[in-house]
Design a protein around this motif. Structure first.
Motif, PDB file in Angstrom:
ATOM      1  N   GLU A 136      22.108  40.320  -7.916  1.00 59.69           N
ATOM      2  CA  GLU A 136      23.289  39.213  -8.272  1.00 59.69           C
ATOM      3  C   GLU A 136      24.361  39.296  -7.199  1.00 59.69           C
ATOM      4  O   GLU A 136      24.940  38.478  -6.467  1.00 59.69           O
ATOM      5  CB  GLU A 136      23.804  39.000  -9.512  1.00 59.69           C
ATOM      6  CG  GLU A 136      24.910  38.220  -9.767  1.00 59.69           C
ATOM      7  CD  GLU A 136      26.278  38.872  -9.735  1.00 59.69           C
ATOM      8  OE1 GLU A 136      27.213  38.263  -9.535  1.00 59.69           O
ATOM      9  OE2 GLU A 136      26.404  40.023  -9.793  1.00 59.69           O
ATOM     10  N   LYS A 137      24.806  40.660  -6.966  1.00 56.62           N
ATOM     11  CA  LYS A 137      25.881  40.815  -5.884  1.00 56.62           C
ATOM     12  C   LYS A 137      25.151  40.747  -4.647  1.00 56.62           C
ATOM     13  O   LYS A 137      26.406  40.370  -3.732  1.00 56.62           O
ATOM     14  CB  LYS A 137      26.033  42.470  -6.247  1.00 56.62           C
ATOM     15  CG  LYS A 137      26.927  42.800  -7.327  1.00 56.62           C
ATOM     16  CD  LYS A 137      27.104  44.473  -7.537  1.00 56.62           C
ATOM     17  CE  LYS A 137      27.915  44.690  -8.868  1.00 56.62           C
ATOM     18  NZ  LYS A 137      28.271  46.288  -8.814  1.00 56.62           N
ATOM     19  N   ARG A 160      25.726  36.694  -4.365  1.00 54.47           N
ATOM     20  CA  ARG A 160      27.039  36.116  -5.195  1.00 54.47           C
ATOM     21  C   ARG A 160      27.576  34.819  -4.614  1.00 54.47           C
ATOM     22  O   ARG A 160      28.009  33.868  -5.011  1.00 54.47           O
ATOM     23  CB  ARG A 160      27.977  37.188  -5.483  1.00 54.47           C
ATOM     24  CG  ARG A 160      29.314  36.661  -6.184  1.00 54.47           C
ATOM     25  CD  ARG A 160      30.029  37.719  -6.573  1.00 54.47           C
ATOM     26  NE  ARG A 160      29.415  38.528  -7.826  1.00 54.47           N
ATOM     27  CZ  ARG A 160      29.964  39.504  -8.594  1.00 54.47           C
ATOM     28  NH1 ARG A 160      31.244  39.903  -8.282  1.00 54.47           N
ATOM     29  NH2 ARG A 160      29.256  40.214  -9.380  1.00 54.47           N
ATOM     30  N   PHE A 170      27.859  35.979 -11.421  1.00 49.25           N
ATOM     31  CA  PHE A 170      28.332  35.561  -9.884  1.00 49.25           C
ATOM     32  C   PHE A 170      29.855  35.628  -9.873  1.00 49.25           C
ATOM     33  O   PHE A 170      30.548  34.886  -9.392  1.00 49.25           O
ATOM     34  CB  PHE A 170      27.928  34.216  -9.479  1.00 49.25           C
ATOM     35  CG  PHE A 170      26.405  34.350  -9.517  1.00 49.25           C
ATOM     36  CD1 PHE A 170      25.726  34.943  -8.823  1.00 49.25           C
ATOM     37  CD2 PHE A 170      25.659  33.135 -10.155  1.00 49.25           C
ATOM     38  CE1 PHE A 170      24.332  34.700  -8.528  1.00 49.25           C
ATOM     39  CE2 PHE A 170      24.499  32.941 -10.223  1.00 49.25           C
ATOM     40  CZ  PHE A 170      23.535  33.814  -9.415  1.00 49.25           C
ATOM     41  N   GLY A 171      30.490  36.695 -10.831  1.00 45.51           N
ATOM     42  CA  GLY A 171      32.050  36.768 -10.862  1.00 45.51           C
ATOM     43  C   GLY A 171      32.726  35.648 -11.449  1.00 45.51           C
ATOM     44  O   GLY A 171      33.844  35.396 -11.321  1.00 45.51           O
TER      45      GLY A 171
END
Length: 227
Positions: free
Chosen positions: A202-203, A206, A41-42
């Motif tokens: 996931e993107k 996110r 998640f970055g």
């Protein structure tokens, strides 16, 4: 603490609060290492193999693994290994890894077989991480779904370094605590969530999840806000 069905109401808030303590411990912990797969998640990830850090998440994960005993068969009023081999066979028979991930998620998310049950109602404790065989007997809450999927995929041949049980906050629900399984395939991180049927990239989700801590059998990670 109350919240929507399917989200961990009692145990995860303490786990998430302990993530900051774990992050401070990791500043001086040996064994931290970078990972080549995408950050969840970055987030900014801090990895460690220091299992002596005193957090409830690490303690509960290690206690679960000890009870699991590498999948030793069990049969009692709190644990059963009956049907496990058939579940593993179904996942293996699905074919390629992506198909196996989808089947494992579907099997464990089946509400008829595995209804969502809070730890306090299931175990008389506000926080308890069940093994996959305990889950087969008594079902469980969000981290128990994630652990069962992890162990099912592992038994079908998925490398443990490709998986993590992740403690998150759900932003759209006011930051309530939750747990999911993240599985890596190539350059993608896939989200397996007991609240929804599909396996999600996931993107695409996110913005929904704020990760705090993740773990597998090799390492554990604290997640800090990304850039």
């Amino acid at each position: 603490m109350s919240g929507p069905a399917g989200c961990c109401r009692g145990s995860l808030p303490r786990l998430l609060a302990g993530a900051l303590i774990a992050a401070l411990a990791l500043l001086h912990a040996p064994g931290a290492e970078a990972r080549s797969y995408p950050n969840i998640f970055g987030s900014k990830e801090i990895a460690s193999q220091n299992w002596g850090v005193k957090t409830s998440a690490i303690a509960n994960w290690r206690a679960m693994l000890q009870r699991w005993a590498n999948g030793a068969p069990c049969e009692s009023n709190t644990c059963t290994s009956k049907g496990w081999d058939a579940l593993v066979a179904k996942v293996k028979a699905a074919g390629d890894p992506m198909a196996q991930i989808k089947v494992a998620n579907q099997l464990m998310n089946d509400p008829a077989q595995h209804p969502y049950i809070e730890d306090i109602n299931n175990w008389g404790k506000t926080e308890y991480w069940a093994t996959a065989f305990q889950f087969l007997r008594k079902s469980g809450d969000c981290e128990d779904f994630s652990i069962a999927k992890y162990m099912l995929l592992k038994a079908a041949g998925m490398p443990v370094e490709n998986m993590r049980v992740v403690a998150v906050r759900i932003r759209s629900l006011g930051g309530i605590g939750h747990a999911i399984l993240v599985v890596y395939q190539g350059d993608k991180a896939l989200v397996l969530d007991n609240r929804v049927a599909p396996v999600m990239d996931e993107k695409l989700v996110r913005s929904e999840f704020q990760p705090a801590l993740s773990v597998n059998e090799n390492s554990w990670w604290v997640h800090l806000p990304g850039k």
